[in-house]
Write a protein that holds these residues in place. Structure first.
Motif, PDB file in Angstrom:
ATOM      1  N   ARG A  19       0.853  -1.177   0.000  1.00 54.72           N
ATOM      2  CA  ARG A  19       0.000   0.000   0.000  1.00 54.72           C
ATOM      3  C   ARG A  19       0.890   1.227   0.000  1.00 54.72           C
ATOM      4  NH1 ARG A  19      -3.629   2.870   4.600  1.00 54.72           N
ATOM      5  NH2 ARG A  19      -5.384   3.576   3.307  1.00 54.72           N
ATOM      6  N   LEU A  20       0.807   2.001  -1.063  1.00 48.62           N
ATOM      7  CA  LEU A  20       1.561   3.241  -1.148  1.00 48.62           C
ATOM      8  C   LEU A  20       0.710   4.391  -0.611  1.00 48.62           C
ATOM      9  CD1 LEU A  20       3.117   2.948  -4.720  1.00 48.62           C
ATOM     10  CD2 LEU A  20       3.940   2.004  -2.555  1.00 48.62           C
ATOM     11  N   SER A  21       1.387   5.332   0.026  1.00 49.88           N
ATOM     12  CA  SER A  21       0.724   6.526   0.534  1.00 49.88           C
ATOM     13  C   SER A  21       1.393   7.760  -0.040  1.00 49.88           C
ATOM     14  CB  SER A  21       0.804   6.580   2.062  1.00 49.88           C
ATOM     15  OG  SER A  21       0.140   5.480   2.648  1.00 49.88           O
ATOM     16  N   CYS A  22       0.622   8.803  -0.205  1.00 45.48           N
ATOM     17  CA  CYS A  22       1.129  10.081  -0.691  1.00 45.48           C
ATOM     18  C   CYS A  22       0.557  11.175   0.199  1.00 45.48           C
ATOM     19  CB  CYS A  22       0.725  10.300  -2.140  1.00 45.48           C
ATOM     20  SG  CYS A  22       1.092  11.936  -2.800  1.00 45.48           S
ATOM     21  N   ALA A  23       1.442  11.894   0.864  1.00 43.55           N
ATOM     22  CA  ALA A  23       1.023  12.972   1.754  1.00 43.55           C
ATOM     23  C   ALA A  23       1.220  14.299   1.047  1.00 43.55           C
ATOM     24  CB  ALA A  23       1.827  12.930   3.045  1.00 43.55           C
ATOM     25  N   LYS A  75      -7.434  14.723   5.090  1.00 43.33           N
ATOM     26  CA  LYS A  75      -6.077  14.499   5.593  1.00 43.33           C
ATOM     27  C   LYS A  75      -5.006  14.839   4.551  1.00 43.33           C
ATOM     28  CE  LYS A  75      -7.322  10.821   8.831  1.00 43.33           C
ATOM     29  NZ  LYS A  75      -7.095   9.402   9.231  1.00 43.33           N
ATOM     30  N   GLY A  76      -5.421  15.138   3.335  1.00 43.83           N
ATOM     31  CA  GLY A  76      -4.449  15.419   2.288  1.00 43.83           C
ATOM     32  C   GLY A  76      -3.662  14.184   1.888  1.00 43.83           C
ATOM     33  N   MET A  77      -4.315  13.028   1.865  1.00 40.59           N
ATOM     34  CA  MET A  77      -3.642  11.763   1.572  1.00 40.59           C
ATOM     35  C   MET A  77      -4.232  11.104   0.339  1.00 40.59           C
ATOM     36  SD  MET A  77      -1.323  11.392   3.900  1.00 40.59           S
ATOM     37  CE  MET A  77      -0.882   9.671   3.614  1.00 40.59           C
ATOM     38  N   VAL A  78      -3.370  10.439  -0.419  1.00 39.06           N
ATOM     39  CA  VAL A  78      -3.778   9.616  -1.547  1.00 39.06           C
ATOM     40  C   VAL A  78      -3.096   8.259  -1.373  1.00 39.06           C
ATOM     41  CG1 VAL A  78      -3.864   9.381  -4.060  1.00 39.06           C
ATOM     42  CG2 VAL A  78      -3.907  11.647  -3.013  1.00 39.06           C
ATOM     43  N   TYR A  79      -3.817   7.205  -1.685  1.00 36.31           N
ATOM     44  CA  TYR A  79      -3.307   5.856  -1.476  1.00 36.31           C
ATOM     45  C   TYR A  79      -3.376   5.047  -2.773  1.00 36.31           C
ATOM     46  CZ  TYR A  79      -4.382   7.323   3.292  1.00 36.31           C
ATOM     47  OH  TYR A  79      -4.459   8.024   4.466  1.00 36.31           O
ATOM     48  N   LEU A  80      -2.510   4.061  -2.851  1.00 30.74           N
ATOM     49  CA  LEU A  80      -2.564   3.092  -3.944  1.00 30.74           C
ATOM     50  C   LEU A  80      -2.385   1.708  -3.330  1.00 30.74           C
ATOM     51  CD1 LEU A  80      -2.850   2.823  -7.053  1.00 30.74           C
ATOM     52  CD2 LEU A  80      -0.345   2.634  -7.122  1.00 30.74           C
ATOM     53  N   GLN A  81      -3.475   0.971  -3.248  1.00 29.14           N
ATOM     54  CA  GLN A  81      -3.416  -0.401  -2.768  1.00 29.14           C
ATOM     55  C   GLN A  81      -3.099  -1.296  -3.951  1.00 29.14           C
ATOM     56  OE1 GLN A  81      -3.773  -1.747   0.410  1.00 29.14           O
ATOM     57  NE2 GLN A  81      -3.192  -3.673  -0.579  1.00 29.14           N
ATOM     58  N   MET A  82      -2.029  -2.060  -3.831  1.00 27.43           N
ATOM     59  CA  MET A  82      -1.561  -2.907  -4.931  1.00 27.43           C
ATOM     60  C   MET A  82      -1.589  -4.364  -4.482  1.00 27.43           C
ATOM     61  SD  MET A  82       1.606  -0.588  -6.348  1.00 27.43           S
ATOM     62  CE  MET A  82       2.653  -0.941  -4.939  1.00 27.43           C
ATOM     63  N   ASN A  83      -2.426  -5.138  -5.126  1.00 26.74           N
ATOM     64  CA  ASN A  83      -2.562  -6.559  -4.805  1.00 26.74           C
ATOM     65  C   ASN A  83      -2.113  -7.415  -5.983  1.00 26.74           C
ATOM     66  OD1 ASN A  83      -3.767  -5.863  -2.318  1.00 26.74           O
ATOM     67  ND2 ASN A  83      -5.802  -5.826  -3.251  1.00 26.74           N
ATOM     68  N   ASN A  84      -1.826  -8.677  -5.694  1.00 27.00           N
ATOM     69  CA  ASN A  84      -1.399  -9.616  -6.736  1.00 27.00           C
ATOM     70  C   ASN A  84      -0.292  -9.004  -7.600  1.00 27.00           C
ATOM     71  OD1 ASN A  84      -1.326 -11.923  -8.301  1.00 27.00           O
ATOM     72  ND2 ASN A  84      -3.026 -11.283  -9.611  1.00 27.00           N
ATOM     73  N   LEU A  85       0.724  -8.505  -6.934  1.00 26.43           N
ATOM     74  CA  LEU A  85       1.813  -7.834  -7.645  1.00 26.43           C
ATOM     75  C   LEU A  85       2.582  -8.793  -8.540  1.00 26.43           C
ATOM     76  CD1 LEU A  85       2.916  -5.491  -4.765  1.00 26.43           C
ATOM     77  CD2 LEU A  85       2.352  -4.731  -7.084  1.00 26.43           C
ATOM     78  N   LYS A  86       3.051  -8.250  -9.655  1.00 25.19           N
ATOM     79  CA  LYS A  86       3.799  -9.019 -10.647  1.00 25.19           C
ATOM     80  C   LYS A  86       5.174  -8.387 -10.827  1.00 25.19           C
ATOM     81  CE  LYS A  86      -0.512  -9.907 -13.158  1.00 25.19           C
ATOM     82  NZ  LYS A  86      -1.204  -9.790 -14.459  1.00 25.19           N
ATOM     83  N   PRO A  87       6.152  -9.163 -11.279  1.00 26.07           N
ATOM     84  CA  PRO A  87       7.490  -8.588 -11.505  1.00 26.07           C
ATOM     85  C   PRO A  87       7.457  -7.364 -12.429  1.00 26.07           C
ATOM     86  CG  PRO A  87       7.607 -10.969 -11.553  1.00 26.07           C
ATOM     87  CD  PRO A  87       6.150 -10.631 -11.468  1.00 26.07           C
ATOM     88  N   GLU A  88       6.540  -7.347 -13.374  1.00 25.63           N
ATOM     89  CA  GLU A  88       6.467  -6.203 -14.292  1.00 25.63           C
ATOM     90  C   GLU A  88       5.905  -4.945 -13.635  1.00 25.63           C
ATOM     91  OE1 GLU A  88       5.237  -9.289 -14.770  1.00 25.63           O
ATOM     92  OE2 GLU A  88       3.297  -9.229 -15.840  1.00 25.63           O
ATOM     93  N   ASP A  89       5.471  -5.046 -12.394  1.00 23.23           N
ATOM     94  CA  ASP A  89       5.045  -3.862 -11.635  1.00 23.23           C
ATOM     95  C   ASP A  89       6.226  -3.142 -10.994  1.00 23.23           C
ATOM     96  OD1 ASP A  89       2.212  -5.757 -10.510  1.00 23.23           O
ATOM     97  OD2 ASP A  89       2.233  -4.217 -12.075  1.00 23.23           O
ATOM     98  N   THR A  90       7.397  -3.714 -11.098  1.00 18.99           N
ATOM     99  CA  THR A  90       8.592  -3.119 -10.502  1.00 18.99           C
ATOM    100  C   THR A  90       8.891  -1.756 -11.107  1.00 18.99           C
ATOM    101  OG1 THR A  90       9.585  -5.243  -9.942  1.00 18.99           O
ATOM    102  CG2 THR A  90      11.092  -3.382 -10.234  1.00 18.99           C
ATOM    103  N   GLY A  91       9.244  -0.814 -10.248  1.00 21.06           N
ATOM    104  CA  GLY A  91       9.603   0.520 -10.701  1.00 21.06           C
ATOM    105  C   GLY A  91       9.526   1.518  -9.573  1.00 21.06           C
ATOM    106  N   VAL A  92       9.844   2.763  -9.904  1.00 17.18           N
ATOM    107  CA  VAL A  92       9.661   3.855  -8.962  1.00 17.18           C
ATOM    108  C   VAL A  92       8.259   4.411  -9.170  1.00 17.18           C
ATOM    109  CG1 VAL A  92      10.457   6.102  -8.180  1.00 17.18           C
ATOM    110  CG2 VAL A  92      12.114   4.400  -8.985  1.00 17.18           C
TER     111      VAL A  92
END
Length: 123
Positions: A19-23, A75-92
């Motif tokens: 789960r990525l967060s962005c403040a 709260k000024g927050m944005v989230y990205l919930q990432m499930n079933n991750l794959k190697p091709e999801d790798t990155g910044v």
């Protein structure tokens, strides 16, 4: 100072979740379109997901059904919930903000960016 700060990246095995967060700080982003982009080594930055200020959501085809974007305007927050991750999801992974709901696929239309958080998915 207007800024976006991402967190939550890391190393995970294929099939795992993060789960990525962005403040957001420095001004109100509640009426901005907020987006997530990612960039793999040697590749261009690509669109992942976006959410307008009136909660219209778009996903890249490659992440539909696996990723979920959400935001907490108070709260000024944005989230990205990432499930079933794959190697091709790798990155910044980068959080970004823009005014207006259109042209959400194009990175150059976003005027505020975070520093990015690394996501690595092992096979």
């Amino acid at each position: 100072q207007v800024q976006l700060v991402e967190s939550g990246g890391g190393l995970v095995e294929a099939g795992g979740s993060l789960r990525l967060s962005c403040a957001a700080s420095g001004r109100t982003f509640s009426r901005d379109t907020m987006g997530w982009f990612r960039q793999a080594p040697g590749k261009a930055r690509e669109f992942v997901a976006t959410m307008t200020w009136f909660d219209v959501i778009h996903y890249a085809d490659s992440v539909k059904g696996r990723f979920t974007i959400s935001r907490d305007k108070a709260k000024g927050m944005v989230y990205l919930q990432m499930n079933n991750l794959k190697p091709e999801d790798t990155g910044v992974y980068y959080c970004a903000a823009k005014s207006g709901p259109t042209e959400y696929l194009v990175p150059t239309y976003y005027n505020t960016w975070g520093q990015g958080t690394q996501v690595t998915v092992s096979s």
